[in-house]
Motif scaffolding. Sequence first.
Motif, PDB file in Angstrom:
ATOM      1  N   VAL A  71       0.837  -1.210   0.000  1.00 12.69           N
ATOM      2  CA  VAL A  71       0.000   0.000   0.000  1.00 12.69           C
ATOM      3  C   VAL A  71       0.866   1.252   0.000  1.00 12.69           C
ATOM      4  CG1 VAL A  71      -1.661   1.326   1.349  1.00 12.69           C
ATOM      5  CG2 VAL A  71      -1.962  -1.139   1.087  1.00 12.69           C
ATOM      6  N   LEU A  72       1.908   1.260   0.850  1.00  6.29           N
ATOM      7  CA  LEU A  72       2.801   2.424   0.900  1.00  6.29           C
ATOM      8  C   LEU A  72       3.540   2.611  -0.419  1.00  6.29           C
ATOM      9  CD1 LEU A  72       4.260   2.042   4.519  1.00  6.29           C
ATOM     10  CD2 LEU A  72       2.616   3.741   3.688  1.00  6.29           C
ATOM     11  N   TRP A  73       3.920   1.498  -1.069  1.00  5.66           N
ATOM     12  CA  TRP A  73       4.612   1.596  -2.360  1.00  5.66           C
ATOM     13  C   TRP A  73       3.694   2.219  -3.410  1.00  5.66           C
ATOM     14  CZ3 TRP A  73       3.515  -1.223  -6.946  1.00  5.66           C
ATOM     15  CH2 TRP A  73       4.443  -1.050  -7.957  1.00  5.66           C
ATOM     16  N   ILE A  74       2.421   1.785  -3.426  1.00  8.11           N
ATOM     17  CA  ILE A  74       1.475   2.350  -4.396  1.00  8.11           C
ATOM     18  C   ILE A  74       1.261   3.839  -4.130  1.00  8.11           C
ATOM     19  CG2 ILE A  74      -0.923   2.287  -5.175  1.00  8.11           C
ATOM     20  CD1 ILE A  74      -0.915  -0.716  -4.623  1.00  8.11           C
ATOM     21  N   ILE A 129       2.682   9.775  -5.749  1.00 10.67           N
ATOM     22  CA  ILE A 129       2.999  11.143  -5.319  1.00 10.67           C
ATOM     23  C   ILE A 129       4.074  11.703  -6.245  1.00 10.67           C
ATOM     24  CG2 ILE A 129       3.903  12.553  -3.444  1.00 10.67           C
ATOM     25  CD1 ILE A 129       2.802  10.533  -1.493  1.00 10.67           C
ATOM     26  N   PRO A 130       3.741  12.672  -7.075  1.00 11.12           N
ATOM     27  CA  PRO A 130       4.719  13.199  -8.039  1.00 11.12           C
ATOM     28  C   PRO A 130       5.980  13.732  -7.377  1.00 11.12           C
ATOM     29  CG  PRO A 130       2.503  13.975  -8.538  1.00 11.12           C
ATOM     30  CD  PRO A 130       2.421  13.299  -7.206  1.00 11.12           C
ATOM     31  N   ALA A 131       5.878  14.299  -6.179  1.00 11.12           N
ATOM     32  CA  ALA A 131       7.054  14.877  -5.537  1.00 11.12           C
ATOM     33  C   ALA A 131       8.083  13.805  -5.184  1.00 11.12           C
ATOM     34  CB  ALA A 131       6.633  15.620  -4.268  1.00 11.12           C
ATOM     35  N   ASP A 181      11.204   1.875  -5.517  1.00  9.14           N
ATOM     36  CA  ASP A 181      11.076   0.446  -5.844  1.00  9.14           C
ATOM     37  C   ASP A 181      12.065  -0.393  -5.033  1.00  9.14           C
ATOM     38  OD1 ASP A 181       9.162   1.188  -7.633  1.00  9.14           O
ATOM     39  OD2 ASP A 181      10.463   1.092  -9.397  1.00  9.14           O
ATOM     40  N   LEU A 182      13.308   0.065  -4.950  1.00 12.10           N
ATOM     41  CA  LEU A 182      14.317  -0.690  -4.193  1.00 12.10           C
ATOM     42  C   LEU A 182      13.955  -0.759  -2.716  1.00 12.10           C
ATOM     43  CD1 LEU A 182      17.642   0.567  -5.839  1.00 12.10           C
ATOM     44  CD2 LEU A 182      16.610  -1.694  -6.029  1.00 12.10           C
TER      45      LEU A 182
END
Length: 335
Positions: free
Chosen positions: A145-148, A153-155, A167-168
């Motif tokens: 969920v946090l990754w999505i 978030i563009p920033a 991703d890493l």
Amino acid sequence: MIYDNLHSGGGFGVLARPANFNFGESVLPTGPGDSYGRALLIAFANTLWVSFNACILATLLGIGVAVAGRSRLVLLRRVTAAYIEAFRNTPLLLQLLLWYTVLQALPPVRQAFEFGSVFISQRGIALPALSIDRLGLGLLAATVVLWIIARRIPALCAHVTQRRGVDLLAVASIVAVVLTRATITSPELSGFNFRGGWRISPEFLAMVIGITLYAAAFISEIVRSGIEAVPKGQWEASFALGLGRLRAMRLVILPQATRVAIPPLVSEYAGIVKNSSLAVAIGYPDLIWASNTAITQTGQPIQIIAVVMALYLSVSAMISLGLNLFNRRITKRYV
């Protein structure tokens, strides 16, 4: 007439009555107190599980066959052509029976082929299983969920390096959770079968192998038509940039062929889900198997069939909606 049948015997209240049959295998937990509604849901999950695996494997195999069919090697082109003609022009039911018979001809459990902790016998494949406790599953879900959220978030993900960093971090978190919260259980022979680990039944294997090989023959033709729809100038431009044939296929041709191939793929994936109903021929407990049993026991076919039709229709609609949205996104990128 149909209205009267729908409301006979308590109508759809039959779904709340206890079912008197058990599943040989199921994706969802099952027990003797399950209602007919839950039994149909469990069988529907089995159908989706077979269809999901077959869709993934058939897509990968179909793309591989389509690319191999354009190889410069004459032998490879002829082998792929023979495969397509053989599997596309024979009934799927016959192929399923063939693979099930082949799997039943494997050695019995006590003489199973052994490859370390992996055992192959006429009871299917027994292999080590990875189990994660509830806390680990919660941490994995939170990580995803946090990754999505972070990717949206563009920033945080304005540049390629930032996206790679997110991703890493997500991959590192997942690996850490798996290493700290997961345990591995290996199968052990006990009596006439294996206990522990993960067991894949021969019915499930026959279904996945049969539908995969059958559907891949059609998907390869769909992908091939998409590749041939890409202008030849794209090949020449790729070669001019110094790309090899395979890299040009992977980076330039296949992405453009996708937008041509996706519309017919919608029908093919829906066909895979519908073809999974043939599982009843080899005893895999899918939705048709459960509905036949429920109809026999309750004597209320109209209600049961209406539920089954609604479930199949919902899956086909979701496949069509998902792939059409994906196709729209691909089209905007390349047009």
